[in-house]
Design an enzyme around this catalytic site. Sequence first.
Site, PDB file in Angstrom:
ATOM      1  CG  ASP A 117     -22.909  18.222 -39.255  1.00  0.00           C
ATOM      2  OD1 ASP A 117     -23.922  17.849 -39.741  1.00  0.00           O
ATOM      3  OD2 ASP A 117     -21.874  17.659 -39.387  1.00  0.00           O
ATOM      4  CG  HIS A 124     -21.240   8.134 -37.409  1.00  0.00           C
ATOM      5  ND1 HIS A 124     -20.241   7.723 -37.884  1.00  0.00           N
ATOM      6  CD2 HIS A 124     -21.308   9.403 -36.938  1.00  0.00           C
ATOM      7  CE1 HIS A 124     -19.315   8.864 -37.925  1.00  0.00           C
ATOM      8  NE2 HIS A 124     -20.009   9.864 -37.314  1.00  0.00           N
ATOM      9  CD  GLU A 188     -18.590  13.371 -40.086  1.00  0.00           C
ATOM     10  OE1 GLU A 188     -19.440  14.207 -40.115  1.00  0.00           O
ATOM     11  OE2 GLU A 188     -18.058  12.889 -39.271  1.00  0.00           O
ATOM     12  CD  GLU A 190     -22.977  15.298 -42.000  1.00  0.00           C
ATOM     13  OE1 GLU A 190     -23.935  16.163 -41.619  1.00  0.00           O
ATOM     14  OE2 GLU A 190     -21.795  15.216 -41.341  1.00  0.00           O
ATOM     15  CG  ASP A 222     -19.126  17.637 -41.471  1.00  0.00           C
ATOM     16  OD1 ASP A 222     -18.570  18.820 -41.492  1.00  0.00           O
ATOM     17  OD2 ASP A 222     -19.017  17.272 -40.292  1.00  0.00           O
ATOM     18  NE  ARG A 226     -13.573  11.275 -39.312  1.00  0.00           N
ATOM     19  CZ  ARG A 226     -14.814  11.458 -39.142  1.00  0.00           C
ATOM     20  NH1 ARG A 226     -15.166  12.297 -38.033  1.00  0.00           N
ATOM     21  NH2 ARG A 226     -15.519  11.115 -39.843  1.00  0.00           N
ATOM     22  CD  GLN A 229     -13.875  15.265 -35.295  1.00  0.00           C
ATOM     23  OE1 GLN A 229     -13.558  14.783 -36.414  1.00  0.00           O
ATOM     24  NE2 GLN A 229     -14.886  14.788 -34.745  1.00  0.00           N
ATOM     25  CE  LYS A 242     -16.777  16.695 -37.716  1.00  0.00           C
ATOM     26  NZ  LYS A 242     -17.160  15.601 -38.587  1.00  0.00           N
ATOM     27  CB  THR A 246     -19.390  21.922 -45.000  1.00  0.00           C
ATOM     28  OG1 THR A 246     -18.927  22.014 -43.737  1.00  0.00           O
ATOM     29  CG2 THR A 246     -20.628  21.140 -45.188  1.00  0.00           C
ATOM     30  CD  GLU A 347     -19.168   4.983 -39.298  1.00  0.00           C
ATOM     31  OE1 GLU A 347     -20.103   4.331 -38.765  1.00  0.00           O
ATOM     32  OE2 GLU A 347     -19.381   6.191 -40.106  1.00  0.00           O
TER      33      GLU A 347
END
Length: 396
Positions: A117, A124, A188, A190, A222, A226, A229, A242, A246, A347
């Site tokens: 990834d 971002h 996420e 993607e 993904d 947080r 992480q 992560k 996925t 975000e």
Amino acid sequence: MSSWVEGAAGSAYDSDNLPYGVFVRAGEEPRVGARIGDFVLDLAPVAAAEMLDVHAVFGEATLNEFLRQGRPVWDSIRTWLVGLVTDEAERDLVEPHLVPLDEVELRMPFAVGDYVDFYASLHHASNVGLMFRPDQEPLLPNWRHLPVGYHGRGGTVVPSGTPVIRPSGQRRGETGPVFGPSTRLDIEAELGFVVGGSSTLGTPIAAEDFADHVFGVVGLNDWSARDIQAWEYVPLGPFLGKSFATSISAWVTPLAALAAAWTDLPGQDPEPLAYLAPGATRGLDIDVEVVLNGEVVSRPPYSTMYWSPAQMLAHLTVNGASTRAGDLFGSGTISGPDKDQRGSFLELSWGGTEPFDGHTFLEDGDEVVLRYSAPGAGGGRISLGDVVGRIEPART
């Protein structure tokens, strides 16, 4: 040229799309099909009837054998397939093997080998830098010189519709680490790239050879914890935050269907090193919708990405790492310059401090749908497969 298949002409799944997937009907074995309109064309019996040399690959339970065939076969099959669904003379052969979508279950389209990834969106990466390093430059010194990425876990890549179980792990507490379910579960949005053929260990793939090694694309979510992480990522990067899940779309859109979607990316400064082929900065005009519990909360545009798909593949292999059919690499979160173009809840809520539509991070029972569309060769827009996931409570 539009298809003769009922309901397909002018739709987002007309003859200029024709994505591949794996389907199963009750009491039968899974096999490869192509979507046309609201039908799946069962390819194995049609290919056998026409005595195609590669007909057996369509009886497989994954796309991997087809992916191994390489670009000349992919292109010839595409030409054959377009002819089947646009030429009325083929109707008697094809029509008995059109299966309504509501009569099938879609499966994982290919067995994932390695999964990498990337972190290819300037907006971002800048947003994350501003949130977590407010007194420093948002981008780390290497970011504009190479496509940053991490090696993920192929075994937990799952097809659209698979429930996502809230992960548990260590996170930072007031006096030290604590263990428990993630409280900052995120998405996420993607785009994923599906590798076909193979490459030789020790031989890099040049950026200009991208189309010889990438079969097509999938939508990709993904999922990210947080809080887990943030505690674990220094110094080696993402791991348990992560690797729990996925999600990808059940349909793989071939590169040939995206011929009208290629576009120039915004530009790169400074000019990258030669192996990243400064001329290989073409991206894709793909629009994404992030839908939370039925409401669109963001529309990230893939055309705003900084690093191109060809540059990501070139960097992935420049050290001599080899690829194989079924490898997958993701673009990283797609985010545009505007607030309503951000591709993660991190975000959209600015780290949980600015709720959007009453939301910050994911709650149990929330459902996220990622929808994708692109310009089609027929002049309209084609749809890539949706990516759907519903959050279930932690099991610890």
